[in-house]
Design an enzyme around this catalytic site. Structure first.
Site, PDB file in Angstrom:
ATOM      1  CG  ASP A  44       0.702 -29.616  38.104  1.00  0.00           C
ATOM      2  OD1 ASP A  44      -0.529 -29.778  37.984  1.00  0.00           O
ATOM      3  OD2 ASP A  44       1.208 -28.783  38.874  1.00  0.00           O
ATOM      4  CG  ASP A 269      -1.251 -22.889  44.413  1.00  0.00           C
ATOM      5  OD1 ASP A 269      -2.305 -22.376  44.843  1.00  0.00           O
ATOM      6  OD2 ASP A 269      -1.196 -23.568  43.377  1.00  0.00           O
TER       7      ASP A 269
END
Length: 314
Positions: A44, A269
Site C-alpha cells: 500500500d 480485513d
C-alpha cells in the site's frame, strides 16, 4: 522459645531467575506460526495528492478500481511527486497483521504466503511485514513487479488503485510444496484465505435474507465431521450474524460517531484479523466477534489499515 537471632533475608532473584506466573485458568499457550494466511500481497502506497493528479489518471475522489494500462506510471509518479507512506497490504495480509497486532506477543504468530516481484517495492513490502511482526514467506519472481495499491488522498476521500501484478503469479509447486514451507502450513492451527465470490448466488440459496444465508451456508456438506462449521457474516454498521449448528446469533457492532470515522476501507480485513486473534487462542466465538468489532472500530478511525502501538481490548 523464640530466638532473638535475626531471620536470614531471602536473596533477591534476577529477572531470569524469577519463576513464571501460573497460567490463567483455561489459558491456551499460543506459539509462533499458529495462524496461517495465504493471498495477494500488495504494498500500500499512501499519499495526499492534488486534483490535477486525480484528473491525469481519470480517478474519482472516492473510488476503488483495478489499474489499467493508463495507470502504468501512476505508482512511480506518486512516489516521486508526493510524500508517501508504505504499508504491508492486501486483504489476507491485512487480516494477519491485525491479528498479530491484537495478540502482541509472541511475535510471528501469523504466517503469510504470497507472491512478489524481485524489485524495490518487494523489498519495502518485506520490510513492512517484518515491522508488524508477521512471518511473511514470499515467492519471489521476476516476470511481474510487486503488486501495489495506491491510496490517493484528497481531503476526506481516498481513491484506491490496485495493481495485482506479481500477486497473480504464485506457483504452488515452486513455493507451497517446498518442504520448509509446507512445515509452516502443518504447524498452524487456524487457516485463513479470503474470497470475494457472491457465495449465496453461486450456491443457489434463492434468498437475500442474511440470517437464512448464514444458516444455509452452515448446513452445507462438510468432509471434516469432527467439528461443526461456523459461518460469520458482517454487514457494515449493521449487526453481525453468526450461524453455529442450528443456532443463529446476532451481535451489534461498536457504534462510532461519524465525525471520528476516517477510512472504512480496511474495516472488513480488521474484523477478520480481530476474530482470528481470539480464535487461534481458542477463545469462545462470542469473544472472537467482540475482538473483531473492536479491531474494525479502531481501524476505521485511522487512515489506511494502520493501528496504534498496542490494542486496548479487554
Amino acid at each position: 522459645m523464640a530466638s532473638d537471632e535475626p531471620k536470614a533475608k531471602k536473596p533477591k532473584l534476577s529477572e531470569e531467575e524469577k519463576p513464571e506466573p501460573p497460567p490463567k485458568e483455561n489459558a491456551v499457550k499460543i506459539s509462533t506460526n499458529s495462524l496461517f494466511g495465504m493471498g495477494n500481497p500488495l504494498l500500500d502506497i499512501c499519499a495526499v495528492v492534488d486534483k490535477d493528479f486525480l484528473d491525469k489518471y481519470s480517478l474519482k475522489p472516492n473510488d476503488q478500481i483495478l489499474a489499467e494500462a493508463k495507470h502504468k506510471e501512476l505508482f512511480e509518479e506518486l512516489v516521486k511527486k508526493f510524500k508517501v507512506e508504505y504499508y504491508a497490504g492486501g486483504a489476507t495480509q491485512n487480516s494477519i497483521k491485525i491479528a498479530q497486532w491484537m495478540i502482541q506477543e509472541p511475535h510471528k504468530v501469523g504466517t503469510f504466503f504470497g507472491c512478489i516481484g524481485k524489485d524495490k517495492f518487494g523489498e519495502i513490502l518485506k520490510q513492512k511485514a517484518e515491522e508488524v511482526h508477521v512471518d511473511a514467506h514470499y515467492y519471489e519472481q521476476d516476470e511481474e513487479p510487486t503488486g501495489t495499491c495506491a491510496a490517493c488522498i484528497t481531503a476526506d476521500n481516498r481513491s484506491l488503485v490496485a495493481n495485482l501484478a506479481a500477486a497473480n503469479c504464485y506457483k504452488k509447486d515452486k513455493h507451497l510444496d517446498l518442504e520448509e514451507n509446507w512445515k509452516l502450513v502443518e504447524k498452524a492451527k487456524v487457516y485463513y484465505i479470503a474470497e470475494a465470490a457472491a457465495f449465496a448466488k453461486e450456491q443457489d440459496f434463492d434468498t437475500k435474507d442474511i440470517k437464512e444465508i448464514a444458516r444455509k451456508a452452515q448446513a452445507l456438506p462438510k468432509d471434516n465431521k469432527k467439528r461443526q462449521r461456523v459461518v460469520v457474516i458482517t454487514q457494515g454498521k449493521d449487526e453481525t450474524v453468526m450461524a453455529q449448528s442450528d443456532k443463529i446469533e446476532t451481535f451489534p457492532v461498536v457504534k462510532t460517531d461519524p465525525k471520528y470515522i476516517v477510512d472504512t476501507n480496511g474495516a472488513g480485513d480488521a474484523f477478520v484479523g480481530g476474530f482470528l486473534s481470539e480464535l487461534v487462542q481458542e477463545k469462545p466465538l462470542d469473544q472472537c466477534v467482540k475482538a473483531a468489532h473492536y479491531a474494525a472500530n479502531v481501524i476505521i478511525q485511522r487512515a489506511g489499515c494502520s493501528f496504534p502501538e498496542k490494542p486496548d481490548f479487554k
